[in-house]
Design a protein around this motif. Structure first.
Motif, PDB file in Angstrom:
ATOM      1  N   LEU A 126      -2.565 -10.797  -3.183  1.00 48.06           N
ATOM      2  CA  LEU A 126      -2.314 -10.341  -2.234  1.00 48.06           C
ATOM      3  C   LEU A 126      -3.110  -9.467  -1.373  1.00 48.06           C
ATOM      4  O   LEU A 126      -3.252  -8.130  -2.777  1.00 48.06           O
ATOM      5  CB  LEU A 126      -0.563  -9.071  -2.260  1.00 48.06           C
ATOM      6  CG  LEU A 126       0.291 -10.702  -2.988  1.00 48.06           C
ATOM      7  CD1 LEU A 126       1.590  -9.650  -2.743  1.00 48.06           C
ATOM      8  CD2 LEU A 126       0.303 -10.959  -1.897  1.00 48.06           C
ATOM      9  N   PHE A 127      -3.204  -9.186  -0.084  1.00 44.04           N
ATOM     10  CA  PHE A 127      -4.339  -8.536   0.054  1.00 44.04           C
ATOM     11  C   PHE A 127      -3.367  -7.582   1.147  1.00 44.04           C
ATOM     12  O   PHE A 127      -2.422  -8.615   1.901  1.00 44.04           O
ATOM     13  CB  PHE A 127      -5.183  -8.819   0.932  1.00 44.04           C
ATOM     14  CG  PHE A 127      -6.581  -9.621   0.069  1.00 44.04           C
ATOM     15  CD1 PHE A 127      -7.143  -9.120  -0.808  1.00 44.04           C
ATOM     16  CD2 PHE A 127      -6.126 -11.106  -0.844  1.00 44.04           C
ATOM     17  CE1 PHE A 127      -8.247  -9.353  -1.707  1.00 44.04           C
ATOM     18  CE2 PHE A 127      -6.322 -11.764  -1.078  1.00 44.04           C
ATOM     19  CZ  PHE A 127      -7.174 -10.909  -1.857  1.00 44.04           C
ATOM     20  N   TYR A 128      -2.817  -6.621   1.167  1.00 46.69           N
ATOM     21  CA  TYR A 128      -2.196  -6.125   2.377  1.00 46.69           C
ATOM     22  C   TYR A 128      -3.794  -5.051   3.286  1.00 46.69           C
ATOM     23  O   TYR A 128      -4.378  -4.163   3.397  1.00 46.69           O
ATOM     24  CB  TYR A 128      -1.588  -4.503   1.498  1.00 46.69           C
ATOM     25  CG  TYR A 128      -0.775  -4.759   0.585  1.00 46.69           C
ATOM     26  CD1 TYR A 128       1.073  -5.151   1.138  1.00 46.69           C
ATOM     27  CD2 TYR A 128      -1.282  -5.213  -0.424  1.00 46.69           C
ATOM     28  CE1 TYR A 128       1.957  -5.284  -0.271  1.00 46.69           C
ATOM     29  CE2 TYR A 128      -0.190  -5.131  -1.898  1.00 46.69           C
ATOM     30  CZ  TYR A 128       1.601  -5.664  -1.360  1.00 46.69           C
ATOM     31  OH  TYR A 128       1.909  -5.767  -1.869  1.00 46.69           O
ATOM     32  N   ASN A 129      -3.242  -5.857   4.713  1.00 45.00           N
ATOM     33  CA  ASN A 129      -4.089  -5.471   5.663  1.00 45.00           C
ATOM     34  C   ASN A 129      -3.632  -4.219   6.600  1.00 45.00           C
ATOM     35  O   ASN A 129      -4.381  -4.257   7.620  1.00 45.00           O
ATOM     36  CB  ASN A 129      -4.406  -6.762   6.274  1.00 45.00           C
ATOM     37  CG  ASN A 129      -4.932  -7.890   5.148  1.00 45.00           C
ATOM     38  OD1 ASN A 129      -6.312  -7.664   4.625  1.00 45.00           O
ATOM     39  ND2 ASN A 129      -4.586  -9.599   5.959  1.00 45.00           N
ATOM     40  N   GLY A 130      -2.768  -4.175   6.749  1.00 49.77           N
ATOM     41  CA  GLY A 130      -2.218  -3.014   7.457  1.00 49.77           C
ATOM     42  C   GLY A 130      -0.529  -2.901   7.210  1.00 49.77           C
ATOM     43  O   GLY A 130      -0.035  -3.329   6.655  1.00 49.77           O
ATOM     44  N   ARG A 131      -0.732  -1.057   7.204  1.00 49.75           N
ATOM     45  CA  ARG A 131       0.483  -0.400   7.508  1.00 49.75           C
ATOM     46  C   ARG A 131       0.899  -0.008   8.911  1.00 49.75           C
ATOM     47  O   ARG A 131       0.354   1.122   9.376  1.00 49.75           O
ATOM     48  CB  ARG A 131       0.537  -0.135   6.067  1.00 49.75           C
ATOM     49  CG  ARG A 131       0.539  -0.972   4.353  1.00 49.75           C
ATOM     50  CD  ARG A 131       1.241   0.071   3.703  1.00 49.75           C
ATOM     51  NE  ARG A 131       1.384  -0.803   1.838  1.00 49.75           N
ATOM     52  CZ  ARG A 131      -0.090  -0.586   1.278  1.00 49.75           C
ATOM     53  NH1 ARG A 131      -1.342  -0.493   1.803  1.00 49.75           N
ATOM     54  NH2 ARG A 131      -0.035  -1.702   0.340  1.00 49.75           N
ATOM     55  N   GLU A 132       2.209   0.074   8.592  1.00 49.95           N
ATOM     56  CA  GLU A 132       2.807   1.042   9.641  1.00 49.95           C
ATOM     57  C   GLU A 132       4.227   1.687   9.172  1.00 49.95           C
ATOM     58  O   GLU A 132       4.865   1.260   8.733  1.00 49.95           O
ATOM     59  CB  GLU A 132       3.299   0.649  11.301  1.00 49.95           C
ATOM     60  CG  GLU A 132       2.119  -0.427  12.008  1.00 49.95           C
ATOM     61  CD  GLU A 132       2.878  -1.108  12.743  1.00 49.95           C
ATOM     62  OE1 GLU A 132       2.429  -0.685  14.033  1.00 49.95           O
ATOM     63  OE2 GLU A 132       2.758  -2.564  12.871  1.00 49.95           O
TER      64      GLU A 132
ATOM     65  N   ASN B 281      -4.242  -1.599  -1.447  1.00 50.41           N
ATOM     66  CA  ASN B 281      -4.398  -2.702  -0.874  1.00 50.41           C
ATOM     67  C   ASN B 281      -4.808  -3.741  -2.080  1.00 50.41           C
ATOM     68  O   ASN B 281      -4.607  -5.466  -0.725  1.00 50.41           O
ATOM     69  CB  ASN B 281      -4.804  -2.818   0.532  1.00 50.41           C
ATOM     70  CG  ASN B 281      -5.116  -1.552   0.803  1.00 50.41           C
ATOM     71  OD1 ASN B 281      -3.502  -1.158   1.075  1.00 50.41           O
ATOM     72  ND2 ASN B 281      -6.377  -0.637   1.346  1.00 50.41           N
ATOM     73  N   ARG B 282      -4.403  -4.571  -2.709  1.00 48.65           N
ATOM     74  CA  ARG B 282      -4.622  -5.774  -3.583  1.00 48.65           C
ATOM     75  C   ARG B 282      -4.047  -5.522  -4.774  1.00 48.65           C
ATOM     76  O   ARG B 282      -3.267  -4.766  -5.454  1.00 48.65           O
ATOM     77  CB  ARG B 282      -6.131  -5.031  -3.707  1.00 48.65           C
ATOM     78  CG  ARG B 282      -6.624  -7.207  -4.522  1.00 48.65           C
ATOM     79  CD  ARG B 282      -7.704  -7.281  -4.887  1.00 48.65           C
ATOM     80  NE  ARG B 282      -7.728  -8.746  -5.764  1.00 48.65           N
ATOM     81  CZ  ARG B 282      -9.131  -9.561  -5.287  1.00 48.65           C
ATOM     82  NH1 ARG B 282      -9.998  -8.578  -4.600  1.00 48.65           N
ATOM     83  NH2 ARG B 282      -9.143 -10.499  -6.084  1.00 48.65           N
ATOM     84  N   MET B 283      -3.223  -6.708  -4.857  1.00 45.49           N
ATOM     85  CA  MET B 283      -1.900  -6.744  -6.513  1.00 45.49           C
ATOM     86  C   MET B 283      -2.403  -7.992  -6.936  1.00 45.49           C
ATOM     87  O   MET B 283      -2.533  -9.210  -6.051  1.00 45.49           O
ATOM     88  CB  MET B 283      -1.074  -6.461  -5.573  1.00 45.49           C
ATOM     89  CG  MET B 283       0.240  -6.565  -7.270  1.00 45.49           C
ATOM     90  SD  MET B 283       2.112  -6.457  -6.607  1.00 45.49           S
ATOM     91  CE  MET B 283       1.573  -5.437  -5.831  1.00 45.49           C
TER      92      MET B 283
ATOM     93  N   PRO C  99      -2.939   1.708  -7.127  1.00 41.01           N
ATOM     94  CA  PRO C  99      -2.441   2.075  -5.837  1.00 41.01           C
ATOM     95  C   PRO C  99      -3.302   3.264  -6.141  1.00 41.01           C
ATOM     96  O   PRO C  99      -3.932   3.592  -4.669  1.00 41.01           O
ATOM     97  CB  PRO C  99      -0.795   2.884  -6.036  1.00 41.01           C
ATOM     98  CG  PRO C  99      -0.218   2.659  -6.715  1.00 41.01           C
ATOM     99  CD  PRO C  99      -0.971   1.732  -8.536  1.00 41.01           C
ATOM    100  N   ARG C 100      -3.861   4.037  -6.619  1.00 38.76           N
ATOM    101  CA  ARG C 100      -4.826   4.891  -6.867  1.00 38.76           C
ATOM    102  C   ARG C 100      -6.455   4.480  -6.720  1.00 38.76           C
ATOM    103  O   ARG C 100      -7.021   5.056  -6.330  1.00 38.76           O
ATOM    104  CB  ARG C 100      -4.597   5.776  -8.613  1.00 38.76           C
ATOM    105  CG  ARG C 100      -3.808   6.971  -8.211  1.00 38.76           C
ATOM    106  CD  ARG C 100      -3.963   7.463  -9.619  1.00 38.76           C
ATOM    107  NE  ARG C 100      -2.258   8.212  -9.627  1.00 38.76           N
ATOM    108  CZ  ARG C 100      -1.439   7.683 -10.758  1.00 38.76           C
ATOM    109  NH1 ARG C 100      -1.308   6.257 -11.089  1.00 38.76           N
ATOM    110  NH2 ARG C 100      -0.311   8.512 -10.501  1.00 38.76           N
ATOM    111  N   SER C 101      -6.194   4.131  -7.556  1.00 40.40           N
ATOM    112  CA  SER C 101      -8.049   2.530  -7.067  1.00 40.40           C
ATOM    113  C   SER C 101      -7.365   2.174  -5.734  1.00 40.40           C
ATOM    114  O   SER C 101      -8.528   1.722  -5.102  1.00 40.40           O
ATOM    115  CB  SER C 101      -8.774   1.787  -7.981  1.00 40.40           C
ATOM    116  OG  SER C 101      -9.097   0.904  -8.138  1.00 40.40           O
TER     117      SER C 101
ATOM    118  N   SER D 113       9.240  -4.056  -8.052  1.00 38.93           N
ATOM    119  CA  SER D 113       9.593  -4.395  -6.579  1.00 38.93           C
ATOM    120  C   SER D 113       9.893  -5.208  -6.694  1.00 38.93           C
ATOM    121  O   SER D 113      10.298  -6.494  -6.813  1.00 38.93           O
ATOM    122  CB  SER D 113       9.334  -3.679  -5.953  1.00 38.93           C
ATOM    123  OG  SER D 113      10.143  -2.272  -6.401  1.00 38.93           O
ATOM    124  N   LEU D 114       7.842  -6.290  -6.662  1.00 37.04           N
ATOM    125  CA  LEU D 114       7.827  -7.447  -6.584  1.00 37.04           C
ATOM    126  C   LEU D 114       8.439  -8.042  -7.801  1.00 37.04           C
ATOM    127  O   LEU D 114       8.603  -9.623  -7.837  1.00 37.04           O
ATOM    128  CB  LEU D 114       6.178  -7.545  -6.232  1.00 37.04           C
ATOM    129  CG  LEU D 114       5.685  -9.073  -6.136  1.00 37.04           C
ATOM    130  CD1 LEU D 114       6.607  -9.328  -4.553  1.00 37.04           C
ATOM    131  CD2 LEU D 114       4.029  -8.622  -6.020  1.00 37.04           C
TER     132      LEU D 114
END
Length: 314
Positions: A220-226, A201-203, A196-198, A175-176
């Protein structure tokens, strides 16, 4: 729910709500011309300088509590989006590494998503718009400073592929890549590293050499999700910290720019066997702690961009 297909941006704008629409703007004026790779200065501030902006009617929260107390006491995601208050899109604090996003059953499958810029807002009561426009480190003011929407205000919009498997997990790398390439108008991405298995939160994104002035590599660092599901409407949010490396004037030293932002997605199943979804994504841009303006606006967004979404299953 806020700015979903139920309430299009144009209607909200006329009533003075949160996002200003680009009514009557001439996208062919010299200020707005899309430039070619190699001669692109990378700036997208011209979009915000030339678009009309509605008077800010949605006021920020007037609580005198600290940002940490405000963040800790805030309601659920759907409630915050429905409030139409930019202050409700405040940054996520005290982050515990989030789990991978899981999507509802109605989103399973392969989709082509069309994305069109529908408006923006400068909600800060602490920093004047003219002062913000001088700061090119604000997310969205430079191309590639928001990876998923690499060219805010792109003429004709953009599109990307969205693939969600039977377990409700998305192919984020695909997608990105498709979104970046579509926004920039050429095959910009050489490689995306994401497992994503490992670590969901990082790409890492590597760009083809010499094509994209503003970016050679992005982390990219994913710091939170809702996320919340309500009937045929799904809302989700991701809070990101982006580090962009590009050429600099100092030989052998890469230019490094850090941006902080969040995407707030709304997806609505149109049903009736159409194989279509509609929606909206709000992108809230925050000031980085290293920026001189940070202590004027610590957790609330200083710019919010809105894009309309139309998805068709294929």
């Amino acid at each position: 729910l806020f700015l979903a297909a139920i309430l299009p941006v144009r209607t909200l704008s006329r009533s003075g709500a949160f996002i200003a629409h680009r009514n009557g703007h001439d996208r062919h004026s010299p200020q707005m011309r899309i430039k070619c790779p190699g001669v692109d200065d990378g700036s997208r501030r011209d979009v915000l300088e030339t678009f009309p902006i509605a008077a800010a009617s949605a006021t920020a929260a007037t609580t005198s509590a600290t940002p940490w107390a405000y963040a800790a006491s805030r309601p659920g995601l759907a409630t915050r989006l429905a409030s139409r208050d930019p202050a409700a899109l405040s940054n996520s604090l005290f982050n515990i590494p989030p789990r991978e996003q899981v999507y509802p059953a109605f989103m399973v499958g392969k989709w082509n998503v069309k994305m069109n810029f529908s408006g923006y807002n400068f909600p800060s009561k602490s920093i004047d718009r003219s002062e913000l426009l001088k700061d090119n480190s604000i997310p969205g003011f430079q191309r590639c400073s928001i990876a998923m929407i690499s060219d805010i205000g792109r003429e004709g919009g953009a599109q990307f592929d969205l693939t969600i498997d039977e377990q409700g997990r998305a192919d984020k790398a695909a997608s990105l890549k498709s979104s970046i390439d579509s926004h920039l108008g050429y095959d910009a991405c050489r490689e995306l590293v994401y497992d994503p298995r490992s670590n969901p939160n990082r790409m890492g994104i590597a760009f083809r050499e010499g094509l994209t002035r503003n970016a050679e590599r992005i982390e990219l660092f994913y710091n939170g999700r809702e996320s919340e599901l309500s009937g045929d409407t799904f809302v989700c949010a991701e809070y990101l910290r982006q580090v962009t490396f590009s050429l600099s004037t100092q030989f052998g030293v890469a230019r490094q720019v850090v941006t902080n932002y969040a995407h707030f997605w709304t997806w609505k199943d149109l049903g009736d066997g159409t194989g279509e979804m509609s929606g909206n994504v709000l992108t809230a841009a925050y000031i980085d702690p290293q920026d001189a303006l940070f202590f004027k606006e610590t957790v609330r967004p200083v710019v919010v961009y809105s894009h309309d979404l139309k998805a068709k299953r294929f």
